[in-house]
Design a protein around this motif. Structure first.
Motif, PDB file in Angstrom:
ATOM      1  N   MET A   1       0.842  -1.189   0.000  1.00 59.17           N
ATOM      2  CA  MET A   1       0.000   0.000   0.000  1.00 59.17           C
ATOM      3  C   MET A   1       0.877   1.239   0.000  1.00 59.17           C
ATOM      4  N   TYR A   2       0.312   2.301  -0.516  1.00 60.14           N
ATOM      5  CA  TYR A   2       1.020   3.572  -0.615  1.00 60.14           C
ATOM      6  C   TYR A   2       0.093   4.707  -0.225  1.00 60.14           C
ATOM      7  N   LEU A   3       0.686   5.799   0.210  1.00 63.68           N
ATOM      8  CA  LEU A   3      -0.060   7.019   0.507  1.00 63.68           C
ATOM      9  C   LEU A   3       0.362   8.089  -0.485  1.00 63.68           C
ATOM     10  N   TYR A   4      -0.603   8.654  -1.172  1.00 62.40           N
ATOM     11  CA  TYR A   4      -0.333   9.828  -1.996  1.00 62.40           C
ATOM     12  C   TYR A   4      -0.612  11.029  -1.106  1.00 62.40           C
ATOM     13  N   VAL A   5       0.345  11.915  -1.002  1.00 62.60           N
ATOM     14  CA  VAL A   5       0.280  13.013  -0.042  1.00 62.60           C
ATOM     15  C   VAL A   5       0.708  14.323  -0.695  1.00 62.60           C
ATOM     16  N   GLU A   6       0.435  15.401  -0.001  1.00 64.17           N
ATOM     17  CA  GLU A   6       0.972  16.719  -0.344  1.00 64.17           C
ATOM     18  C   GLU A   6       1.777  17.162   0.866  1.00 64.17           C
ATOM     19  N   VAL A   7       3.029  17.534   0.644  1.00 62.87           N
ATOM     20  CA  VAL A   7       3.915  17.883   1.753  1.00 62.87           C
ATOM     21  C   VAL A   7       4.540  19.260   1.558  1.00 62.87           C
ATOM     22  N   ILE A   8       4.909  19.860   2.677  1.00 64.57           N
ATOM     23  CA  ILE A   8       5.633  21.138   2.708  1.00 64.57           C
ATOM     24  C   ILE A   8       6.791  20.963   3.669  1.00 64.57           C
ATOM     25  N   PHE A   9       7.988  21.310   3.240  1.00 67.45           N
ATOM     26  CA  PHE A   9       9.156  21.306   4.117  1.00 67.45           C
ATOM     27  C   PHE A   9       9.489  22.747   4.464  1.00 67.45           C
ATOM     28  N   TYR A  10       9.681  23.009   5.753  1.00 66.20           N
ATOM     29  CA  TYR A  10       9.883  24.361   6.245  1.00 66.20           C
ATOM     30  C   TYR A  10      11.315  24.845   5.994  1.00 66.20           C
ATOM     31  N   SER A  11      11.433  26.070   5.518  1.00 68.72           N
ATOM     32  CA  SER A  11      12.766  26.667   5.393  1.00 68.72           C
ATOM     33  C   SER A  11      13.331  26.885   6.796  1.00 68.72           C
ATOM     34  N   GLY A  12      14.637  26.770   6.933  1.00 68.89           N
ATOM     35  CA  GLY A  12      15.287  26.973   8.217  1.00 68.89           C
ATOM     36  C   GLY A  12      15.314  25.740   9.112  1.00 68.89           C
ATOM     37  N   VAL A  44      10.633  17.430  -4.479  1.00 70.70           N
ATOM     38  CA  VAL A  44      10.646  18.755  -3.850  1.00 70.70           C
ATOM     39  C   VAL A  44      11.643  19.662  -4.580  1.00 70.70           C
ATOM     40  N   GLU A  45      11.193  20.859  -4.929  1.00 70.70           N
ATOM     41  CA  GLU A  45      12.065  21.812  -5.620  1.00 70.70           C
ATOM     42  C   GLU A  45      12.418  23.018  -4.771  1.00 70.70           C
ATOM     43  N   ARG A  46      11.590  23.305  -3.738  1.00 71.03           N
ATOM     44  CA  ARG A  46      11.902  24.439  -2.863  1.00 71.03           C
ATOM     45  C   ARG A  46      11.176  24.293  -1.528  1.00 71.03           C
ATOM     46  N   PHE A  47      11.722  24.968  -0.533  1.00 67.48           N
ATOM     47  CA  PHE A  47      11.113  24.982   0.790  1.00 67.48           C
ATOM     48  C   PHE A  47       9.821  25.799   0.777  1.00 67.48           C
ATOM     49  N   ASP A  48       8.949  25.525   1.727  1.00 64.84           N
ATOM     50  CA  ASP A  48       7.715  26.279   1.969  1.00 64.84           C
ATOM     51  C   ASP A  48       6.738  26.241   0.803  1.00 64.84           C
ATOM     52  N   ALA A  49       6.835  25.215  -0.047  1.00 63.96           N
ATOM     53  CA  ALA A  49       5.928  25.064  -1.183  1.00 63.96           C
ATOM     54  C   ALA A  49       5.318  23.662  -1.151  1.00 63.96           C
ATOM     55  N   ALA A  50       4.027  23.577  -1.407  1.00 59.18           N
ATOM     56  CA  ALA A  50       3.350  22.279  -1.425  1.00 59.18           C
ATOM     57  C   ALA A  50       3.842  21.445  -2.594  1.00 59.18           C
ATOM     58  N   THR A  51       4.113  20.173  -2.316  1.00 59.43           N
ATOM     59  CA  THR A  51       4.629  19.252  -3.322  1.00 59.43           C
ATOM     60  C   THR A  51       3.897  17.923  -3.212  1.00 59.43           C
ATOM     61  N   PRO A  52       3.389  17.385  -4.319  1.00 54.71           N
ATOM     62  CA  PRO A  52       2.797  16.044  -4.261  1.00 54.71           C
ATOM     63  C   PRO A  52       3.904  15.004  -4.100  1.00 54.71           C
ATOM     64  N   ALA A  53       3.613  13.941  -3.363  1.00 54.37           N
ATOM     65  CA  ALA A  53       4.617  12.905  -3.117  1.00 54.37           C
ATOM     66  C   ALA A  53       3.917  11.569  -2.880  1.00 54.37           C
ATOM     67  N   MET A  54       4.710  10.512  -2.904  1.00 57.38           N
ATOM     68  CA  MET A  54       4.207   9.176  -2.601  1.00 57.38           C
ATOM     69  C   MET A  54       5.079   8.591  -1.495  1.00 57.38           C
ATOM     70  N   MET A  55       4.442   8.027  -0.474  1.00 57.31           N
ATOM     71  CA  MET A  55       5.192   7.453   0.638  1.00 57.31           C
ATOM     72  C   MET A  55       4.533   6.173   1.113  1.00 57.31           C
ATOM     73  N   LYS A  56       5.251   5.449   1.962  1.00 56.99           N
ATOM     74  CA  LYS A  56       4.712   4.247   2.588  1.00 56.99           C
ATOM     75  C   LYS A  56       5.181   4.210   4.031  1.00 56.99           C
ATOM     76  N   PHE A  57       4.509   3.393   4.831  1.00 53.74           N
ATOM     77  CA  PHE A  57       4.978   3.177   6.188  1.00 53.74           C
ATOM     78  C   PHE A  57       6.163   2.227   6.129  1.00 53.74           C
ATOM     79  N   SER A  58       7.197   2.539   6.867  1.00 51.29           N
ATOM     80  CA  SER A  58       8.438   1.772   6.795  1.00 51.29           C
ATOM     81  C   SER A  58       8.368   0.431   7.521  1.00 51.29           C
ATOM     82  N   PHE A  59       7.582   0.346   8.589  1.00 47.79           N
ATOM     83  CA  PHE A  59       7.685  -0.824   9.448  1.00 47.79           C
ATOM     84  C   PHE A  59       6.398  -1.596   9.674  1.00 47.79           C
ATOM     85  N   GLN A  60       5.230  -0.944   9.699  1.00 51.61           N
ATOM     86  CA  GLN A  60       4.003  -1.654  10.052  1.00 51.61           C
ATOM     87  C   GLN A  60       2.880  -1.368   9.069  1.00 51.61           C
ATOM     88  N   ASP A  61       2.448  -2.401   8.380  1.00 50.57           N
ATOM     89  CA  ASP A  61       1.321  -2.243   7.459  1.00 50.57           C
ATOM     90  C   ASP A  61       0.021  -1.930   8.185  1.00 50.57           C
TER      91      ASP A  61
END
Length: 92
Positions: A1-12, A44-61
């Motif tokens: 299984m996978y999660l499609y997400v939107e993420v923001i990484f904070y500058s600083g 991700v291309e820059r900080f403080d901007a929403a970016t679509p991504a795909m992730m999974k849980f590393s250890f527990q389904d």
């Protein structure tokens, strides 16, 4: 299984932008537990901007049953929050 997400990484909060294979922890809204996640696709291309991504849980389904679309989460490196995200969809 996978999660499609939107993420923001904070500058600083990080010296460099993360990429695919990045393995922080997530703390989901309504829960204070740290859950390991792995980003499979993280363009991700820059900080403080929403970016679509795909992730999974590393250890527990079992965590897939505990989250829902629209749920927010904090992206954590130890005790430091470096970003945030929102689940867009959960795919098998």
């Amino acid at each position: 299984m996978y999660l499609y997400v939107e993420v923001i990484f904070y500058s600083g909060q990080r010296k460099a932008l993360p990429g695919s294979g990045y393995r922080p922890d997530a703390v989901f809204q309504g829960n204070q537990d740290y859950w390991g996640i792995t980003f499979l696709d993280l363009p991700v291309e820059r900080f403080d901007a929403a970016t679509p991504a795909m992730m999974k849980f590393s250890f527990q389904d079992s965590h897939y049953r505990e989250v829902v679309s629209g749920q927010f989460f904090a992206i954590m490196e130890g005790a430091r929050q470096v970003g945030e995200g929102k689940i867009i969809s959960i795919e098998e």
